[in-house]
Design a protein around this motif. Sequence first.
Motif, PDB file in Angstrom:
ATOM      1  N   LEU A   1       9.972   1.151   8.182  1.00 56.37           N
ATOM      2  CA  LEU A   1       9.108   1.179   6.997  1.00 56.37           C
ATOM      3  C   LEU A   1       8.216   2.410   7.057  1.00 56.37           C
ATOM      4  O   LEU A   1       7.692   2.747   8.112  1.00 56.37           O
ATOM      5  N   HIS A   2       8.032   3.075   5.945  1.00 55.87           N
ATOM      6  CA  HIS A   2       7.035   4.142   5.906  1.00 55.87           C
ATOM      7  C   HIS A   2       5.905   3.706   4.982  1.00 55.87           C
ATOM      8  O   HIS A   2       5.952   2.623   4.389  1.00 55.87           O
ATOM      9  N   VAL A   3       4.878   4.538   4.900  1.00 57.04           N
ATOM     10  CA  VAL A   3       3.689   4.100   4.174  1.00 57.04           C
ATOM     11  C   VAL A   3       3.980   3.815   2.703  1.00 57.04           C
ATOM     12  O   VAL A   3       3.328   2.963   2.103  1.00 57.04           O
ATOM     13  N   GLY A   4       4.961   4.515   2.138  1.00 64.28           N
ATOM     14  CA  GLY A   4       5.323   4.244   0.742  1.00 64.28           C
ATOM     15  C   GLY A   4       5.851   2.829   0.574  1.00 64.28           C
ATOM     16  O   GLY A   4       5.479   2.109  -0.358  1.00 64.28           O
ATOM     17  N   ASN A   5       6.707   2.406   1.496  1.00 63.71           N
ATOM     18  CA  ASN A   5       7.224   1.031   1.448  1.00 63.71           C
ATOM     19  C   ASN A   5       6.084   0.036   1.666  1.00 63.71           C
ATOM     20  O   ASN A   5       6.017  -1.001   1.004  1.00 63.71           O
ATOM     21  N   ALA A   6       5.223   0.369   2.608  1.00 60.93           N
ATOM     22  CA  ALA A   6       4.110  -0.543   2.923  1.00 60.93           C
ATOM     23  C   ALA A   6       3.230  -0.732   1.690  1.00 60.93           C
ATOM     24  O   ALA A   6       2.735  -1.829   1.424  1.00 60.93           O
ATOM     25  N   ARG A   7       3.057   0.333   0.932  1.00 67.48           N
ATOM     26  CA  ARG A   7       2.239   0.239  -0.281  1.00 67.48           C
ATOM     27  C   ARG A   7       2.881  -0.721  -1.276  1.00 67.48           C
ATOM     28  O   ARG A   7       2.197  -1.557  -1.885  1.00 67.48           O
ATOM     29  N   VAL A   8       4.194  -0.611  -1.452  1.00 66.51           N
ATOM     30  CA  VAL A   8       4.879  -1.514  -2.384  1.00 66.51           C
ATOM     31  C   VAL A   8       4.734  -2.962  -1.904  1.00 66.51           C
ATOM     32  O   VAL A   8       4.453  -3.873  -2.691  1.00 66.51           O
ATOM     33  N   ALA A   9       4.895  -3.161  -0.593  1.00 66.39           N
ATOM     34  CA  ALA A   9       4.751  -4.519  -0.043  1.00 66.39           C
ATOM     35  C   ALA A   9       3.329  -5.034  -0.293  1.00 66.39           C
ATOM     36  O   ALA A   9       3.130  -6.164  -0.760  1.00 66.39           O
ATOM     37  N   LEU A  10       2.355  -4.186   0.000  1.00 69.19           N
ATOM     38  CA  LEU A  10       0.951  -4.592  -0.156  1.00 69.19           C
ATOM     39  C   LEU A  10       0.639  -4.958  -1.602  1.00 69.19           C
ATOM     40  O   LEU A  10       0.023  -5.997  -1.877  1.00 69.19           O
ATOM     41  N   LEU A  11       1.091  -4.123  -2.547  1.00 77.47           N
ATOM     42  CA  LEU A  11       0.739  -4.390  -3.944  1.00 77.47           C
ATOM     43  C   LEU A  11       1.435  -5.653  -4.449  1.00 77.47           C
ATOM     44  O   LEU A  11       0.860  -6.413  -5.230  1.00 77.47           O
ATOM     45  N   ASN A  12       2.649  -5.892  -3.982  1.00 83.37           N
ATOM     46  CA  ASN A  12       3.310  -7.156  -4.319  1.00 83.37           C
ATOM     47  C   ASN A  12       2.475  -8.330  -3.832  1.00 83.37           C
ATOM     48  O   ASN A  12       2.232  -9.293  -4.557  1.00 83.37           O
ATOM     49  N   ARG A  13       2.046  -8.215  -2.590  1.00 73.71           N
ATOM     50  CA  ARG A  13       1.332  -9.352  -2.000  1.00 73.71           C
ATOM     51  C   ARG A  13      -0.065  -9.510  -2.631  1.00 73.71           C
ATOM     52  O   ARG A  13      -0.511 -10.628  -2.883  1.00 73.71           O
ATOM     53  N   LEU A  14      -0.741  -8.397  -2.907  1.00 76.55           N
ATOM     54  CA  LEU A  14      -2.068  -8.499  -3.533  1.00 76.55           C
ATOM     55  C   LEU A  14      -1.951  -9.168  -4.893  1.00 76.55           C
ATOM     56  O   LEU A  14      -2.740 -10.042  -5.249  1.00 76.55           O
ATOM     57  N   PHE A  15      -0.941  -8.719  -5.647  1.00 75.76           N
ATOM     58  CA  PHE A  15      -0.756  -9.307  -6.975  1.00 75.76           C
ATOM     59  C   PHE A  15      -0.457 -10.799  -6.857  1.00 75.76           C
ATOM     60  O   PHE A  15      -1.010 -11.626  -7.594  1.00 75.76           O
ATOM     61  N   ALA A  16       0.434 -11.146  -5.909  1.00 72.22           N
ATOM     62  CA  ALA A  16       0.788 -12.571  -5.743  1.00 72.22           C
ATOM     63  C   ALA A  16      -0.460 -13.388  -5.411  1.00 72.22           C
ATOM     64  O   ALA A  16      -0.724 -14.426  -6.036  1.00 72.22           O
ATOM     65  N   ARG A  17      -1.242 -12.920  -4.455  1.00 74.24           N
ATOM     66  CA  ARG A  17      -2.413 -13.700  -4.042  1.00 74.24           C
ATOM     67  C   ARG A  17      -3.505 -13.706  -5.122  1.00 74.24           C
ATOM     68  O   ARG A  17      -4.209 -14.690  -5.281  1.00 74.24           O
ATOM     69  N   ALA A  18      -3.605 -12.605  -5.841  1.00 72.85           N
ATOM     70  CA  ALA A  18      -4.634 -12.532  -6.885  1.00 72.85           C
ATOM     71  C   ALA A  18      -4.340 -13.506  -8.017  1.00 72.85           C
ATOM     72  O   ALA A  18      -5.235 -13.900  -8.764  1.00 72.85           O
TER      73      ALA A  18
ATOM     74  N   GLY B   1      -2.383 -16.434  -7.635  1.00 76.80           N
ATOM     75  CA  GLY B   1      -1.904 -17.738  -7.169  1.00 76.80           C
ATOM     76  C   GLY B   1      -0.385 -17.801  -7.112  1.00 76.80           C
ATOM     77  O   GLY B   1       0.208 -18.870  -7.222  1.00 76.80           O
ATOM     78  N   GLY B   2       0.235 -16.639  -6.935  1.00 75.66           N
ATOM     79  CA  GLY B   2       1.697 -16.575  -6.969  1.00 75.66           C
ATOM     80  C   GLY B   2       2.336 -16.663  -5.592  1.00 75.66           C
ATOM     81  O   GLY B   2       1.680 -16.927  -4.591  1.00 75.66           O
ATOM     82  N   VAL B   3       3.637 -16.424  -5.578  1.00 75.66           N
ATOM     83  CA  VAL B   3       4.441 -16.532  -4.352  1.00 75.66           C
ATOM     84  C   VAL B   3       4.973 -15.146  -3.991  1.00 75.66           C
ATOM     85  O   VAL B   3       5.409 -14.395  -4.863  1.00 75.66           O
ATOM     86  N   PHE B   4       4.923 -14.836  -2.701  1.00 78.11           N
ATOM     87  CA  PHE B   4       5.381 -13.534  -2.211  1.00 78.11           C
ATOM     88  C   PHE B   4       6.608 -13.736  -1.331  1.00 78.11           C
ATOM     89  O   PHE B   4       6.540 -14.366  -0.282  1.00 78.11           O
TER      90      PHE B   4
ATOM     91  N   LEU C   1       0.169  -5.588   9.251  1.00 79.98           N
ATOM     92  CA  LEU C   1      -0.686  -5.322   8.087  1.00 79.98           C
ATOM     93  C   LEU C   1      -1.366  -6.597   7.578  1.00 79.98           C
ATOM     94  O   LEU C   1      -2.267  -6.523   6.747  1.00 79.98           O
ATOM     95  N   GLY C   2      -0.901  -7.737   8.043  1.00 76.49           N
ATOM     96  CA  GLY C   2      -1.464  -9.012   7.570  1.00 76.49           C
ATOM     97  C   GLY C   2      -0.756  -9.525   6.329  1.00 76.49           C
ATOM     98  O   GLY C   2      -1.226 -10.448   5.670  1.00 76.49           O
ATOM     99  N   LEU C   3       0.403  -8.926   5.996  1.00 79.20           N
ATOM    100  CA  LEU C   3       1.093  -9.277   4.746  1.00 79.20           C
ATOM    101  C   LEU C   3       2.126 -10.367   4.999  1.00 79.20           C
ATOM    102  O   LEU C   3       3.334 -10.132   4.952  1.00 79.20           O
ATOM    103  N   SER C   4       1.648 -11.557   5.293  1.00 84.82           N
ATOM    104  CA  SER C   4       2.593 -12.647   5.556  1.00 84.82           C
ATOM    105  C   SER C   4       3.280 -13.032   4.247  1.00 84.82           C
ATOM    106  O   SER C   4       2.716 -12.863   3.162  1.00 84.82           O
ATOM    107  N   TRP C   5       4.505 -13.514   4.362  1.00 82.59           N
ATOM    108  CA  TRP C   5       5.286 -13.863   3.187  1.00 82.59           C
ATOM    109  C   TRP C   5       5.465 -15.374   3.128  1.00 82.59           C
ATOM    110  O   TRP C   5       5.366 -16.065   4.133  1.00 82.59           O
ATOM    111  N   ASP C   6       5.724 -15.846   1.917  1.00 74.10           N
ATOM    112  CA  ASP C   6       5.872 -17.290   1.725  1.00 74.10           C
ATOM    113  C   ASP C   6       7.309 -17.738   1.938  1.00 74.10           C
ATOM    114  O   ASP C   6       7.573 -18.924   2.125  1.00 74.10           O
ATOM    115  N   ARG C   7       8.221 -16.787   1.879  1.00 74.62           N
ATOM    116  CA  ARG C   7       9.633 -17.144   1.937  1.00 74.62           C
ATOM    117  C   ARG C   7      10.412 -15.910   2.368  1.00 74.62           C
ATOM    118  O   ARG C   7      10.087 -14.799   1.943  1.00 74.62           O
ATOM    119  N   LEU C   8      11.398 -16.115   3.220  1.00 75.89           N
ATOM    120  CA  LEU C   8      12.225 -14.997   3.680  1.00 75.89           C
ATOM    121  C   LEU C   8      13.663 -15.236   3.231  1.00 75.89           C
ATOM    122  O   LEU C   8      14.197 -16.330   3.409  1.00 75.89           O
TER     123      LEU C   8
END
Length: 443
Positions: free
Chosen positions: A15-32, A34-37, A64-71
């Motif tokens: 993973l590079h920082v660009g991927n990490a950013r996409v992961a982070l924004l997905n997770r922020l949006f989900a948590r903001a 009440g969604g699922v990541f 990064l602390g970006l735990s997921w709800d489903r793999l």
Amino acid sequence: MNPIVRFAPSPTGLLHVGNARVALLNRLFARATGGVFILRLDDTDLERSRAEYAESIQDDLRWLGLSWDRLERQSARLDAYAAAAGRLKASGRLYACYETPDELELRRKVQLGRGLPPVYDRAALKLAPDDIARYEAEGRKPHWRFKLGHDEVRWDDCVRGPSHYHGANLSDPVLIRGDGSFLYTLPSVVDDIEFGVTHVIRGEDHVTNTAPQIQLFQALGAVPPAFAHLPLLTGAGGEGLSKRLGSGSLRDLRATGIHPMALNSLLAKLGTSDAIDIRHTLAELEAEFAWDKFGRGTPKFDEAELERLDARLMHTASFAEVRDRLGLDGVDEEFWLAVRGNLNHLAEAEQWWAVCRQILAPVIEDGDFTAAAAALLPPEPWDHATWGAWTEAVKQATGRKGKALFHPLRLALTGRENGPELKTLLPLVGHDRARARLLGETA
Ligand code: GLU
């Protein structure tokens, strides 16, 4: 309906920082919201996907602390893709093509030579049964293309705003290779449908896939999700970040000892209208998340900026946040609070740990003076007022003041010219060590 989002890396590199950013924004949006990541590993490319990359992606996300709800792993879902392909064939939207790469390349060159766009000409749709029989007899294995509708596809991109693409300007995408393996497009859509994904949040490099994918959703009887395409990060000098080259890889960044919240704070705000500043928790970033803050300019990832944020974070970090990362036996909160403001890197804490709790060779500028000061040290217990009371007594006794008073004391007590305030350090050094050092002893 609560949002469902997915971060869908291919485990073909770090993973590079660009991927990490996409992961982070997905997770922020989900948590903001009440969604699922969902973490989806796009591992249908058996040659390039590797188990160790899948592991390192998960390690990096955990860090990064970006735990997921489903793999989910696409390699376990090939039956679902085959079923979808069957439906598309039955409805006439997936058709067999027998061209070799060389034939396609030649045709492309001819089109370009005539000033035509190099769009696939659908020659395969005009093949007579005899032609097909001949190809099959030759042992040619077909690849399969999705027949696009030749009409305008529109979507309201969360980042790019109203967007459109005309199907006639695009080649019918190949969904299945000659060897029967799936390219990314169909599995992605099938998964998005079956997992109920409501928002596809990804890099701008996928914008051109969106119109065909929207048509695929529709061809499979589903309502397309919303899309958010983020401008890709570049390096500080505008260069691209490639995960396969390992540039800006999370693994390398982790090795520098930075705090994950420094990186999260930066990645959450790059390319937005918010000022970039340190946040201590993902919850703070979630509370500030909004699509209308995202712009279309190219955000630059600057490692120097990350280091500044990391230093700022350290200056205000609680003991609980850093305890494990300090790696110092017996480290305590009082010590951390005393030194944190003086650190540029977490690793520098170790030298102050030596000053406070371990053995140190003092630097003696004027032995008579420091010996006189040693004699005036008050008995313990010591607190933050001890330094002031003691140096006042030394001042009275020796007539020294200002730098002439303080500098030799600092050198003797810490062995260094600069550092944290001595009123906070002195109680940590303690009476016996302080006295010995003032007398020039290694203690
Ligand atoms: N596996 C794709 C990638 O890594 C996922 C793209 C998407 O999010 O749809 O680029």
